[in-house]
Design a protein around this motif. Structure first.
Motif, PDB file in Angstrom:
ATOM      1  N   THR A  67       0.804  -1.222   0.000  1.00  0.00           N
ATOM      2  CA  THR A  67       0.000   0.000   0.000  1.00  0.00           C
ATOM      3  C   THR A  67       0.840   1.277   0.000  1.00  0.00           C
ATOM      4  OG1 THR A  67      -0.149  -0.074   2.419  1.00  0.00           O
ATOM      5  CG2 THR A  67      -1.919  -1.141   1.162  1.00  0.00           C
ATOM      6  N   GLU A  68       2.125   1.156  -0.274  1.00  0.00           N
ATOM      7  CA  GLU A  68       3.010   2.312  -0.202  1.00  0.00           C
ATOM      8  C   GLU A  68       3.427   2.814  -1.588  1.00  0.00           C
ATOM      9  OE1 GLU A  68       5.090   1.420   4.117  1.00  0.00           O
ATOM     10  OE2 GLU A  68       6.147   0.760   2.318  1.00  0.00           O
ATOM     11  N   SER A 154     -10.588  -3.976  -6.901  1.00  0.00           N
ATOM     12  CA  SER A 154     -10.103  -3.359  -5.669  1.00  0.00           C
ATOM     13  C   SER A 154     -10.877  -2.076  -5.382  1.00  0.00           C
ATOM     14  CB  SER A 154      -8.617  -3.037  -5.777  1.00  0.00           C
ATOM     15  OG  SER A 154      -8.187  -2.316  -4.636  1.00  0.00           O
ATOM     16  N   LEU A 156     -10.128  -0.243  -2.704  1.00  0.00           N
ATOM     17  CA  LEU A 156      -9.286   0.522  -1.789  1.00  0.00           C
ATOM     18  C   LEU A 156      -9.246   1.995  -2.174  1.00  0.00           C
ATOM     19  CD1 LEU A 156      -6.268  -1.928  -1.348  1.00  0.00           C
ATOM     20  CD2 LEU A 156      -8.207  -1.585   0.196  1.00  0.00           C
TER      21      LEU A 156
END
Length: 324
Positions: A67-68, A154, A156
């Protein structure tokens, strides 16, 4: 994106957004290999770093978590501002759900513009690689030989209603569809909802190919149907290929016909056009033929819209334009 960045160096560096393809060395492009060799610094998700670990001796290696993505881009810009050559690596293609987008977001927010020859400009190169769409298709046959699209499940960063609308639109329009990021340890319901949406428009027997870790040591391929799709072994390393209404599976190969049978027949090894068709010309049911058909039908725009599954206002506009 708002992390402080070091001031520009007088010597401009370079950021190379490198697509590794599926990860196997034999599927790296020559330019991808050269870019990695050229780079002083390699930045990437830890799994991607592992795929090319034997090519990284003597280089600075910066590993980041899943997630970076923005942190990877910021680190790349920081090193490039110091005059370094950076390879920011992605599996597949960096421009397909990869690092190209977030990197340009970070660059533009930092005031970057493409170099114009003056000192200090940072060069950016995108090195393309085969995406999961291509590599998984190659393993299962020829599922993408007609119109297709890709959708990530996704949520997110994308609201679920947006994803659902896209799924519904492509399911209705009969695209072959590749689903990226279909499921993870925390996201288990999205693939079930995708199946529910597709079953509103598609035959439950529609072929589906499930490809996990394509061209990697734990590669796994499973053929199933839309009705059974959600029961398959699906995770973050999986790509799901859903066929259209003409896709079939035969002898372990998933194939989507391009449409040659609409125009040609092959008999005894000889090709011939069907009656009313001409090689090199649009089908008799192509645009001009279709317009002639609906003009001569005498049917209302509403009836034609229902028959062809097209918006009524489009039918009206097409009829008006064709008679103008």
């Amino acid at each position: 994106m708002n992390a402080p960045l070091s001031p520009s160096s007088a010597t401009g560096g370079k950021i190379m957004l490198v697509g590794l393809g599926p990860g196997a060395h034999e599927h790296l492009t020559a330019r991808a290999r050269a870019a990695i060799a050229e780079a002083d610094t390699i930045i990437g998700y830890v799994t991607y770093i592992r795929l090319v670990a034997d090519l990284l001796e003597g280089k600075e290696v910066i590993k980041k978590s899943m997630t970076e993505e923005l942190d990877r881009a910021i680190a790349a810009l920081d090193r490039a501002r110091r005059g370094r050559k950076v390879a920011l690596i992605s599996s597949g293609d960096a421009g397909v759900y990869g690092m190209a987008g977030p990197t340009f977001e970070v660059l533009f927010q930092a005031g970057w513009t493409p170099p114009d020859g003056r000192p200090g400009g940072i060069e950016v190169e995108i090195v393309p690689g085969a995406s999961a769409l291509n590599t998984c298709a190659a393993l299962v046959g020829a599922p993408l030989t007609h119109d297709f699209c890709a959708i990530s499940l996704s949520d997110l960063l994308t609201p679920w209603p947006t994803i659902a609308r896209r799924l519904d639109a492509v399911a209705y329009a009969d695209f072959v569809v590749a689903l990226y990021n279909p499921k993870s340890g925390r996201r288990t319901g999205q693939i079930v909802e995708a199946q529910r949406i597709f079953l509103r428009h598609r035959d439950p027997a529609t072929p589906v190919a499930i490809v996990k870790s394509a061209y990697r040591p734990r590669q796994r391929i499973e053929f199933t149907t839309l009705e059974r799709m959600a029961e398959a072994d699906i995770g973050m390393l999986t790509t799901v290929l859903i066929g259209n209404s003409n896709t079939f599976v035969r002898d372990g190969l998933m194939v989507t016909p391009r449409g040659y049978a609409n125009k040609y027949e092959v008999d005894g090894g000889e090709r011939a056009t069907h009656a009313g068709e001409q090689a090199g010309h649009s089908l008799s049911s192509g645009l001009e033929g279709w317009l002639a058909t609906i003009r001569a039908s005498g049917r209302s725009p509403g009836e034609l819209a229902a028959d062809y599954r097209l918006p009524e206002d489009y039918i009206r506009a097409a009829l008006a334009a064709s008679t103008a």
